[in-house]
Design an enzyme around this catalytic site. Structure first.
Site, mmCIF file in Angstrom:
data_model
loop_
_atom_site.group_PDB
_atom_site.id
_atom_site.type_symbol
_atom_site.label_atom_id
_atom_site.label_comp_id
_atom_site.label_asym_id
_atom_site.label_seq_id
_atom_site.Cartn_x
_atom_site.Cartn_y
_atom_site.Cartn_z
ATOM 1 N N GLY A 73 0.855 -1.295 0.035
ATOM 2 C CA GLY A 73 -0.168 0.093 0.000
ATOM 3 C C GLY A 73 0.904 1.124 -0.123
ATOM 4 N N HIS A 117 1.932 25.923 -21.327
ATOM 5 C CA HIS A 117 2.805 25.186 -21.904
ATOM 6 C C HIS A 117 4.410 25.680 -21.591
ATOM 7 C CE1 HIS A 117 4.769 22.853 -25.012
ATOM 8 N NE2 HIS A 117 5.312 23.694 -25.606
#
Ligand SMILES: Cc1cc2nc3c(=O)[nH]c(=O)nc-3n(C[C@H](O)[C@H](O)[C@H](O)COP(=O)(O)OP(=O)(O)OC[C@H]3O[C@@H](n4cnc5c(N)ncnc54)[C@H](O)[C@@H]3O)c2cc1C
Length: 467
Positions: free
Chosen positions: A183, A445
């Site tokens: 986990g 971007h």
């Protein structure tokens, strides 16, 4: 006897946030913490120290494996100074817990250091180092959190057979660390020591790591971890853990029932956490626990005793710091007569391995089980300019949207900085955005966030631009 509008037992992210919000809303507030530092599991032995070690070990790994490619040469051998690494981590913890002390005093919250236990429904006894004190409160919030759990046949000696608490302060780098449980906690700490040079073997009962998350994330993370040479023993049922001197021997049955023996020098037992109510004397107030030892609460986080509430890891739901915080705020606002709400479907889950894994909303498996008609848009990180610039090309963003309405039902991602990127998914889903809504928003971007836009475009009529 000091009297309060509200007394909170436990100062983790649930308790201290509840205290601040209660004080902001004009309530006379006390908080009781048995340890000498505030902040609970999260700040002392959980989120913060584990992230500090993940960051340090990531720098080391970069220096050893990637600097040369970046054109950075370090003369001589690059070495780990574990003592310094652990000391830096402790410095971060100290600074953070002191920050909570400051917030308590800024908000005029009385802090009691000692074990809080119910005398009755409106009185809490505080057992301090120098004696006992009782306070009275109209309302009481139980925020006592959780402790690591184990398997009945494992004897955690805290030296070689350890929990996450000890793994955060080891004095040496294990040669072979066996991690029981694939986990979040096991994988994060396993990765820390793998980066520092340990051999790491994970033994997981289920047939995949991070079992609660979308299957595609489990698969991709397993692929990357195998590339990082972490050994994953899936579908293995551990049946014994024994210490022999400096060795730890773990025996498990594999899928076919064959016995597998792993020998290491440390074994991290990370099979989950259990609610913590020891010493609380909940019975004295008549507060009911459920069959898993959690404090039983209704949708307002109210116990069966009307002036007593419970929040965070000690109640049902995901054991996450930000879930505890939301619940702390919710109870404070209910006490102030407001009508707050938590959408538990929109509590994000994050794994701070590298690549990071993050998700919000429904998994594909859940949608299938619920019979929802959905569509999938997925975009790989490697198609992003930003990912190539930093050489973080593993992973993808996957958006699940309703086939008819286009409403986003789940966002699942693995890659660099996904722990931060998931906030966009949460925001979108909180405002019930469609995949097209996300796809029409301008994303700077070059950023990793462009993968979210592209996945949304992919979900909207398969319109991804850069693949
Ligand atoms: C290694 C590790 C890494 C983790 N990483 C993350 C992460 O990255 N992100 C995330 O969201 N979650 C993470 N978690 C989980 C997170 O720490 C918990 O979900 C969170 O701390 C729960 O908050 P809480 O307020 O409910 O309880 P806790 O933080 O457990 O705080 C409870 C406090 O109550 C005190 N207390 C208990 N009983 C009494 C009493 N009778 N009297 C007085 N005081 C008492 C305890 O001493 C403790 O300080 C991590 C956990 C671990 C172990």
């Amino acid at each position: 006897m000091n009297q309060y509008d509200v007394a909170i037992i436990g100062s983790g992210p649930g308790g201290y946030v509840a205290a601040i919000r209660c004080a902001q809303l004009g309530m006379k507030t006390a908080i009781i913490e048995k340890y000498s530092t505030l902040g609970g599991t999260c700040l002392n032995v959980g989120c913060i120290p584990s992230k500090a070690l993940l960051d340090s070990s990531h720098h080391y790994e970069d220096a050893v494996k990637h600097f040369e490619e970046h054109g950075i040469e370090i003369p001589g051998e690059i070495k780990v100074n574990l003592e310094q690494m652990i000391a830096r981590k402790q410095g971060v913890v100290d600074q953070t817990t002191k920050g909570i002390e400051f917030l308590m005093s800024k908000n005029k919250i009385d802090v009691y250091q000692g074990v809080g236990s119910f005398k009755d429904a409106t009185h809490v006894n505080i057992t301090k180092e120098d004696g006992e004190e009782t306070i009275e409160a109209k309302n009481i919030i139980i925020a006592t959190g959780s402790k690591p759990s184990s398997l009945p046949f494992i004897n955690i000696d805290k030296e070689r057979i350890i929990t996450s608490t000890e793994a955060l302060k080891l004095k040496e780098i294990p040669k072979h660390l066996i991690v029981i449980g694939g986990g979040v906690i096991g994988l994060e700490l396993g990765q820390v020591y793998k980066r520092l040079g340990a051999e790491v073997s994970v033994v997981e009962f289920m047939d995949r790591i991070i079992p609660g998350m979308d299957g595609a994330l489990s698969k991709e993370l397993a692929k990357v971890m195998k590339k990082q040479k972490v050994k994953l023993n899936l579908s293995h049922k551990v049946k014994s853990v024994e210490r022999k001197g400096d060795e730890v021997i773990v025996k498990a049955d594999d899928k076919k029932g064959n016995e597998v023996t792993l020998t290491g020098d440390y074994c991290l037992v990370s099979v989950g956490r259990k609610p913590y109510t020891e010493g609380l004397n909940a019975e004295a107030a008549g507060v009911k626990l459920d069959d898993r030892g959690r404090v039983e609460v209704n949708e307002h986080l109210q116990t069966n005793v009307s002036n007593i509430y419970a929040i965070g890891d000690v109640v049902k739901g995901a054991m996450l710091a930000h879930k505890a915080e939301e619940e702390g705020t919710l109870v404070a606002e209910i006490l102030a007569g407001q009508k707050p709400h938590i959408d538990y479907n929109l509590i994000p889950g994050v794994v701070y391995t590298w690549p990071e894994v993050a998700a919000v909303g429904k998994t594909e498996e859940q949608l299938k089980e619920e019979g929802v008609d959905y569509k999938v848009g997925q975009f790989p990180m490697r198609a992003l300019g930003r990912a190539r610039a930093s050489m973080d090309i593993d992973g993808f963003v996957k958006i699940l949207a309703d086939k008819d309405t286009d409403e986003v039902l789940g966002v699942h991602m693995i890659g660099a900085r996904c722990a931060d990127l998931i906030a966009e998914g949460v925001t979108a889903m909180e405002f019930r955005a469609s995949a097209e809504d996300i796809s029409r928003m301008s994303h700077a971007h070059p950023t990793f966030a462009e993968a979210v836009k592209e996945a949304a475009l992919a979900a909207t009529d398969d319109r991804a631009l850069h693949i």
